[in-house]
Design a protein around this motif. Sequence first.
Motif, PDB file in Angstrom:
ATOM      1  N   LEU A   1       9.844  -1.382  -4.438  1.00 32.92           N
ATOM      2  CA  LEU A   1       8.689  -2.093  -4.988  1.00 32.92           C
ATOM      3  C   LEU A   1       8.797  -3.580  -4.669  1.00 32.92           C
ATOM      4  O   LEU A   1       9.835  -4.197  -4.923  1.00 32.92           O
ATOM      5  CB  LEU A   1       8.607  -1.906  -6.502  1.00 32.92           C
ATOM      6  CG  LEU A   1       8.392  -0.493  -7.019  1.00 32.92           C
ATOM      7  CD1 LEU A   1       8.374  -0.492  -8.547  1.00 32.92           C
ATOM      8  CD2 LEU A   1       7.114   0.111  -6.468  1.00 32.92           C
TER       9      LEU A   1
ATOM     10  N   SER B   1       7.318  -5.868  -6.176  1.00 31.78           N
ATOM     11  CA  SER B   1       7.399  -6.579  -7.460  1.00 31.78           C
ATOM     12  C   SER B   1       8.848  -6.730  -7.927  1.00 31.78           C
ATOM     13  O   SER B   1       9.169  -7.684  -8.632  1.00 31.78           O
ATOM     14  CB  SER B   1       6.572  -5.855  -8.521  1.00 31.78           C
ATOM     15  OG  SER B   1       7.077  -4.540  -8.732  1.00 31.78           O
TER      16      SER B   1
ATOM     17  N   THR C   1       4.150 -10.378  -4.559  1.00 29.50           N
ATOM     18  CA  THR C   1       2.886  -9.769  -4.955  1.00 29.50           C
ATOM     19  C   THR C   1       1.908  -9.695  -3.780  1.00 29.50           C
ATOM     20  O   THR C   1       2.013 -10.449  -2.819  1.00 29.50           O
ATOM     21  CB  THR C   1       2.229 -10.564  -6.105  1.00 29.50           C
ATOM     22  OG1 THR C   1       2.024 -11.914  -5.667  1.00 29.50           O
ATOM     23  CG2 THR C   1       3.104 -10.563  -7.354  1.00 29.50           C
TER      24      THR C   1
ATOM     25  N   THR D   1      -2.018  -0.981  -6.656  1.00 25.62           N
ATOM     26  CA  THR D   1      -1.044  -0.484  -7.627  1.00 25.62           C
ATOM     27  C   THR D   1       0.352  -0.961  -7.242  1.00 25.62           C
ATOM     28  O   THR D   1       0.672  -1.097  -6.053  1.00 25.62           O
ATOM     29  CB  THR D   1      -1.044   1.057  -7.696  1.00 25.62           C
ATOM     30  OG1 THR D   1      -0.659   1.578  -6.434  1.00 25.62           O
ATOM     31  CG2 THR D   1      -2.415   1.585  -8.092  1.00 25.62           C
ATOM     32  N   ASP D   2       1.163  -1.193  -8.235  1.00 26.25           N
ATOM     33  CA  ASP D   2       2.523  -1.679  -8.028  1.00 26.25           C
ATOM     34  C   ASP D   2       3.317  -0.725  -7.137  1.00 26.25           C
ATOM     35  O   ASP D   2       4.054  -1.155  -6.260  1.00 26.25           O
ATOM     36  CB  ASP D   2       3.211  -1.846  -9.387  1.00 26.25           C
ATOM     37  CG  ASP D   2       4.518  -2.609  -9.301  1.00 26.25           C
ATOM     38  OD1 ASP D   2       4.559  -3.641  -8.591  1.00 26.25           O
ATOM     39  OD2 ASP D   2       5.489  -2.172  -9.931  1.00 26.25           O
TER      40      ASP D   2
END
Length: 170
Positions: free
Chosen positions: A127, A129, A134, A140-141
Amino acid sequence: MIRVEQPQDFTAIKQVNDLAFEQEGESNLIAKLRTTDTFIPELSLVFENEQRDIVGHILFSLITIETAQGSVESLALAPVAVKPGSQNKGIGSALIKEGLKRSQGLGYDSVVVLGHSSYYPKFGFQLASSKGITAPFDVTDEAFMVIELRTGALDDVQGTVNYPPAFSDV
């Protein structure tokens, strides 16, 4: 066989992407990126089958991550496409692995991808994140991921990805 694209491959690359995505957005993106300084010819790769037909394509292009300290260079993996009749045979995986290897060999430290959260982690993507990175748009993450090609490359990099204008049309 995986090799760098050549001008005579452009029509076949367009066909692969149009068939794989059932639209022209990705092939239009590739054509636009080829005309910019964010295009890295060595990182536009094709997969040829035994008949020497192009059945897969992948592109990595230059992006930046905008941080409070300034811009950090990275790559975007987009798109990766395999002709429908050749899918689920490891071609996409081979292109991704080879593309990441070549990206690292050229001295790039990280790659960002927007894609299936169940597919890209097997190549080492995590991810974005989790690294404080970002997307510049709503996503969506789980779908926005990054991989470090050099250990620790993103340890002090928190910010927002800046894609070239060509991406805004996809």
